[in-house]
Scaffold this motif. Structure first.
Motif, PDB file in Angstrom:
ATOM      1  N   PRO A  63       1.229  -1.302  -0.218  1.00  0.00           N
ATOM      2  CA  PRO A  63       0.003  -0.640   0.193  1.00  0.00           C
ATOM      3  C   PRO A  63       0.212   1.539  -0.396  1.00  0.00           C
ATOM      4  O   PRO A  63       0.253   2.632  -0.600  1.00  0.00           O
ATOM      5  N   ASP A  64       1.757   1.018   0.667  1.00  0.00           N
ATOM      6  CA  ASP A  64       2.694   2.546   0.990  1.00  0.00           C
ATOM      7  C   ASP A  64       3.829   2.793  -1.034  1.00  0.00           C
ATOM      8  O   ASP A  64       3.253   4.355  -1.207  1.00  0.00           O
ATOM      9  N   SER A  65       3.684   1.970  -1.610  1.00  0.00           N
ATOM     10  CA  SER A  65       4.809   2.467  -2.654  1.00  0.00           C
ATOM     11  C   SER A  65       3.814   2.629  -3.602  1.00  0.00           C
ATOM     12  O   SER A  65       4.065   2.595  -4.543  1.00  0.00           O
ATOM     13  N   LEU A  66       2.938   1.443  -3.581  1.00  0.00           N
ATOM     14  CA  LEU A  66       1.394   1.475  -4.741  1.00  0.00           C
ATOM     15  C   LEU A  66       0.740   2.742  -4.630  1.00  0.00           C
ATOM     16  O   LEU A  66       0.856   3.588  -5.524  1.00  0.00           O
ATOM     17  N   ALA A  67       0.904   3.858  -3.086  1.00  0.00           N
ATOM     18  CA  ALA A  67       0.663   5.152  -2.920  1.00  0.00           C
ATOM     19  C   ALA A  67       1.621   6.224  -3.575  1.00  0.00           C
ATOM     20  O   ALA A  67       1.377   7.213  -4.667  1.00  0.00           O
ATOM     21  N   LEU A  68       2.201   5.622  -3.612  1.00  0.00           N
ATOM     22  CA  LEU A  68       3.604   6.596  -4.097  1.00  0.00           C
ATOM     23  C   LEU A  68       3.497   6.112  -5.966  1.00  0.00           C
ATOM     24  O   LEU A  68       3.664   7.679  -6.389  1.00  0.00           O
ATOM     25  N   ALA A  69       3.660   5.542  -6.331  1.00  0.00           N
ATOM     26  CA  ALA A  69       3.134   4.938  -7.335  1.00  0.00           C
ATOM     27  C   ALA A  69       2.336   6.304  -7.567  1.00  0.00           C
ATOM     28  O   ALA A  69       2.500   6.815  -9.443  1.00  0.00           O
ATOM     29  N   GLY A  70       0.793   5.768  -7.344  1.00  0.00           N
ATOM     30  CA  GLY A  70      -0.323   6.342  -7.958  1.00  0.00           C
ATOM     31  C   GLY A  70       0.500   8.077  -7.924  1.00  0.00           C
ATOM     32  O   GLY A  70      -0.175   8.545  -8.779  1.00  0.00           O
ATOM     33  N   ALA A  71       0.689   8.433  -6.660  1.00  0.00           N
ATOM     34  CA  ALA A  71       0.991   9.835  -6.989  1.00  0.00           C
ATOM     35  C   ALA A  71       1.861  10.699  -7.719  1.00  0.00           C
ATOM     36  O   ALA A  71       1.817  11.491  -8.557  1.00  0.00           O
ATOM     37  N   LEU A  72       2.736   9.284  -8.115  1.00  0.00           N
ATOM     38  CA  LEU A  72       3.816  10.376  -9.090  1.00  0.00           C
ATOM     39  C   LEU A  72       3.434  10.357 -10.424  1.00  0.00           C
ATOM     40  O   LEU A  72       4.090  11.223 -11.140  1.00  0.00           O
ATOM     41  N   ALA A  73       2.424   9.059 -10.941  1.00  0.00           N
ATOM     42  CA  ALA A  73       2.210   9.388 -12.004  1.00  0.00           C
ATOM     43  C   ALA A  73       0.605  10.802 -12.315  1.00  0.00           C
ATOM     44  O   ALA A  73       0.809  10.875 -13.796  1.00  0.00           O
ATOM     45  N   PHE A  74       0.118  10.697 -10.963  1.00  0.00           N
ATOM     46  CA  PHE A  74      -0.476  11.995 -10.960  1.00  0.00           C
ATOM     47  C   PHE A  74       0.054  13.434 -11.476  1.00  0.00           C
ATOM     48  O   PHE A  74       0.048  14.001 -11.840  1.00  0.00           O
ATOM     49  N   GLU A  75       1.095  13.403 -10.481  1.00  0.00           N
ATOM     50  CA  GLU A  75       2.405  14.886 -10.149  1.00  0.00           C
ATOM     51  C   GLU A  75       2.962  14.546 -11.715  1.00  0.00           C
ATOM     52  O   GLU A  75       3.031  16.042 -11.735  1.00  0.00           O
ATOM     53  N   ALA A  76       3.682  13.720 -11.668  1.00  0.00           N
ATOM     54  CA  ALA A  76       4.294  14.292 -13.220  1.00  0.00           C
ATOM     55  C   ALA A  76       4.070  14.959 -14.082  1.00  0.00           C
ATOM     56  O   ALA A  76       4.885  15.625 -14.249  1.00  0.00           O
ATOM     57  N   PRO A  77       3.407  13.771 -15.028  1.00  0.00           N
ATOM     58  CA  PRO A  77       3.184  14.976 -16.316  1.00  0.00           C
ATOM     59  C   PRO A  77       2.647  17.100 -15.832  1.00  0.00           C
ATOM     60  O   PRO A  77       2.600  17.218 -16.968  1.00  0.00           O
ATOM     61  N   ARG A  78       2.353  16.730 -14.104  1.00  0.00           N
ATOM     62  CA  ARG A  78       1.399  18.211 -15.113  1.00  0.00           C
ATOM     63  C   ARG A  78       2.906  18.964 -14.280  1.00  0.00           C
ATOM     64  O   ARG A  78       2.589  20.296 -14.399  1.00  0.00           O
ATOM     65  N   ARG A  79       4.084  18.313 -14.093  1.00  0.00           N
ATOM     66  CA  ARG A  79       5.423  19.219 -14.042  1.00  0.00           C
ATOM     67  C   ARG A  79       6.596  18.969 -15.159  1.00  0.00           C
ATOM     68  O   ARG A  79       7.152  19.730 -14.766  1.00  0.00           O
ATOM     69  N   GLY A  80       5.965  18.249 -15.916  1.00  0.00           N
ATOM     70  CA  GLY A  80       6.470  18.140 -17.498  1.00  0.00           C
ATOM     71  C   GLY A  80       8.025  17.290 -16.725  1.00  0.00           C
ATOM     72  O   GLY A  80       8.813  17.560 -17.849  1.00  0.00           O
ATOM     73  N   ARG A  81       7.359  16.279 -16.392  1.00  0.00           N
ATOM     74  CA  ARG A  81       8.333  15.241 -15.628  1.00  0.00           C
ATOM     75  C   ARG A  81       8.269  14.252 -16.188  1.00  0.00           C
ATOM     76  O   ARG A  81       7.615  13.351 -16.489  1.00  0.00           O
ATOM     77  N   ARG A  82       9.459  12.985 -16.868  1.00  0.00           N
ATOM     78  CA  ARG A  82       9.466  12.095 -16.974  1.00  0.00           C
ATOM     79  C   ARG A  82       9.066  11.067 -15.875  1.00  0.00           C
ATOM     80  O   ARG A  82      10.529  11.515 -15.221  1.00  0.00           O
ATOM     81  N   ALA A  83       8.801  10.059 -15.583  1.00  0.00           N
ATOM     82  CA  ALA A  83       8.542   9.738 -14.504  1.00  0.00           C
ATOM     83  C   ALA A  83       8.255   7.574 -15.154  1.00  0.00           C
ATOM     84  O   ALA A  83       7.265   7.611 -16.294  1.00  0.00           O
ATOM     85  N   GLY A  84       8.723   6.958 -13.926  1.00  0.00           N
ATOM     86  CA  GLY A  84       8.591   5.198 -14.349  1.00  0.00           C
ATOM     87  C   GLY A  84       8.531   4.341 -13.472  1.00  0.00           C
ATOM     88  O   GLY A  84       8.722   5.524 -12.010  1.00  0.00           O
ATOM     89  N   GLY A  85       8.550   3.421 -13.274  1.00  0.00           N
ATOM     90  CA  GLY A  85       8.449   2.553 -11.628  1.00  0.00           C
ATOM     91  C   GLY A  85       9.307   1.429 -12.336  1.00  0.00           C
ATOM     92  O   GLY A  85      10.258   1.053 -13.588  1.00  0.00           O
ATOM     93  N   VAL A  86       9.780   1.050 -10.972  1.00  0.00           N
ATOM     94  CA  VAL A  86      10.020  -0.781 -10.658  1.00  0.00           C
ATOM     95  C   VAL A  86       9.962  -0.999  -9.877  1.00  0.00           C
ATOM     96  O   VAL A  86       9.459  -0.452  -8.730  1.00  0.00           O
ATOM     97  N   THR A  87       9.603  -2.418  -9.598  1.00  0.00           N
ATOM     98  CA  THR A  87       9.815  -3.310  -8.676  1.00  0.00           C
ATOM     99  C   THR A  87      10.639  -4.649  -8.371  1.00  0.00           C
ATOM    100  O   THR A  87      10.703  -4.495 -10.035  1.00  0.00           O
ATOM    101  N   VAL A  88      11.375  -4.759  -7.797  1.00  0.00           N
ATOM    102  CA  VAL A  88      12.253  -5.492  -7.285  1.00  0.00           C
ATOM    103  C   VAL A  88      11.562  -7.060  -7.175  1.00  0.00           C
ATOM    104  O   VAL A  88      10.843  -7.121  -5.993  1.00  0.00           O
ATOM    105  N   ASP A  89      12.049  -7.773  -7.968  1.00  0.00           N
ATOM    106  CA  ASP A  89      11.397  -9.323  -7.348  1.00  0.00           C
ATOM    107  C   ASP A  89      12.594 -10.530  -6.930  1.00  0.00           C
ATOM    108  O   ASP A  89      13.669 -10.920  -7.584  1.00  0.00           O
ATOM    109  N   HIS A  90      12.644 -10.167  -5.035  1.00  0.00           N
ATOM    110  CA  HIS A  90      13.428 -10.723  -4.900  1.00  0.00           C
ATOM    111  C   HIS A  90      13.731 -12.396  -4.738  1.00  0.00           C
ATOM    112  O   HIS A  90      14.595 -13.409  -4.347  1.00  0.00           O
ATOM    113  N   GLY A  91      12.829 -13.353  -5.134  1.00  0.00           N
ATOM    114  CA  GLY A  91      12.280 -14.478  -5.757  1.00  0.00           C
ATOM    115  C   GLY A  91      12.760 -15.511  -4.604  1.00  0.00           C
ATOM    116  O   GLY A  91      13.363 -16.497  -4.186  1.00  0.00           O
ATOM    117  N   LEU A  92      11.973 -14.633  -3.116  1.00  0.00           N
ATOM    118  CA  LEU A  92      11.600 -15.592  -1.449  1.00  0.00           C
ATOM    119  C   LEU A  92      10.267 -16.374  -1.250  1.00  0.00           C
ATOM    120  O   LEU A  92      10.643 -16.629  -0.438  1.00  0.00           O
TER     121      LEU A  92
END
Length: 324
Positions: A36-65
């Motif tokens: 929930p915390d990092s998903l909220a972060l992704a949602g907020a970045l996806a909303f704000e970045a285009p409004r600020r003219g910024r390029r934004a991506g996302g990355v998730t890490v698969d630990h294989g655990l």
């Protein structure tokens, strides 16, 4: 016309402040586990970045655990892509090494994120740590008997890594996630009592709240902020001392310079020198540094001090050396 829920407004505002402080050509990634915390972060970045003219991506890490981790990582990347984050990356790592599973996973995760930063430079990575995470970090540092730098907790910024949510409590961030109609995944490791952070989260902090009253997490986070300012100042002074004492590991450190320095600076220099020589950070503790310090302040002809990683500290010809 009504605005967003206050929790959504809070996470968006936090991300907006970070974006405005970064150079305009920076690609900003949200590190997202699907929780929930990092998903909220992704949602907020996806909303704000285009409004600020910024390029934004996302990355998730698969630990294989865990079983199904690869499929889950692909699903998280799909959610990030649906939000508009581009690129939406999956990085797969192998978790191994010293310091226990938590430390090993953390090392593998940041190695993967470092690669993302390098591949997309100039780039920055946003992390979803909250005020509650900060409080847990401080308590874990207290339990280990760590020094001021550890008790200072996580910094709002460390190189390419930024933590916009350190002033927001977990409840606010998780409410924002739900209000943005995002469906988080809860990592079972977060509730596994084998892990120290899980015990702090579900047992220690609630017990402190019950015993001492509400607001403990915020008080611990506030203490971390004050200690961070002090630690930054002392680290700067210690760096100056290191230069005077000698920053060539082969030549060692001048005992005369160290003897003349306050203990708070001298022990910082010795700690840093041990790490630079190859002592594993997770194994080097206050007792080791104290014994190194005795080579300076209580010299009685000791032959050496054993240190983690098969290293030894010695005093010879007026200098402290650390090596194999």
């Amino acid at each position: 016309m009504t605005g967003p829920d206050p929790a959504v407004a809070a996470v968006r505002s936090a991300v907006r402040r970070v974006l405005l402080a970064l150079p305009r050509d920076t690609t900003v990634f949200a590190a997202c586990s699907g929780g929930p915390d990092s998903l909220a972060l992704a949602g907020a970045l996806a909303f704000e970045a285009p409004r600020r003219g910024r390029r934004a991506g996302g990355v998730t890490v698969d630990h294989g655990l865990q079983d199904g981790s690869a499929e889950r990582a692909r699903a998280v990347a799909g959610v990030m892509a649906d939000l508009g984050l581009d690129p939406a990356l999956v990085r797969t790592v192998r978790v191994a090494g010293r310091g226990g599973p938590e430390a090993a996973a953390r090392t593998a995760r940041y190695t993967a994120l470092d690669t993302v930063v390098s591949d997309h430079a100039p780039a920055a990575v946003l992390l979803g740590h909250t005020l509650d995470d900060q409080a847990e970090t401080v308590l874990l540092g207290l339990a280990r008997g760590s020094g001021a730098r550890s008790l200072a907790g996580m910094p709002p910024r460390a190189g390419a890594y930024l933590r916009p949510f350190l002033d927001l409590d977990r409840e606010t961030v998780r409410r924002a996630c739900l209000c943005m109609d995002l469906s988080p995944w809860e990592d079972p490791h977060n509730h596994d009592p084998r892990f120290a952070r899980s015990r702090v989260r579900h047992d220690a902090l609630p017990a402190l709240e019950k015993t001492l009253g509400p607001g403990i997490a915020r008080a611990l986070a506030r203490t971390a902020g004050m200690l961070r300012s002090d630690a930054d100042t002392l680290d700067g002074l210690a760096a100056d001392l290191r230069c005077r004492a000698g920053d060539d590991p082969a030549e060692g450190l001048s005992v005369a310079e160290l003897e003349a320095a306050p203990s708070a600076l001298r022990t910082r220099v010795l700690h840093r020198a041990a790490l630079d020589a190859g002592c594993p950070a997770g194994d080097l503790n206050a007792r080791h540094v104290r014994e190194l310090d005795r080579l300076v302040t209580e010299w009685r002809g000791q032959s050496h001090i054993d240190l983690p990683g098969g290293l030894r500290g010695r005093r010879r010809d007026g200098r402290i050396t650390i090596g194999r």
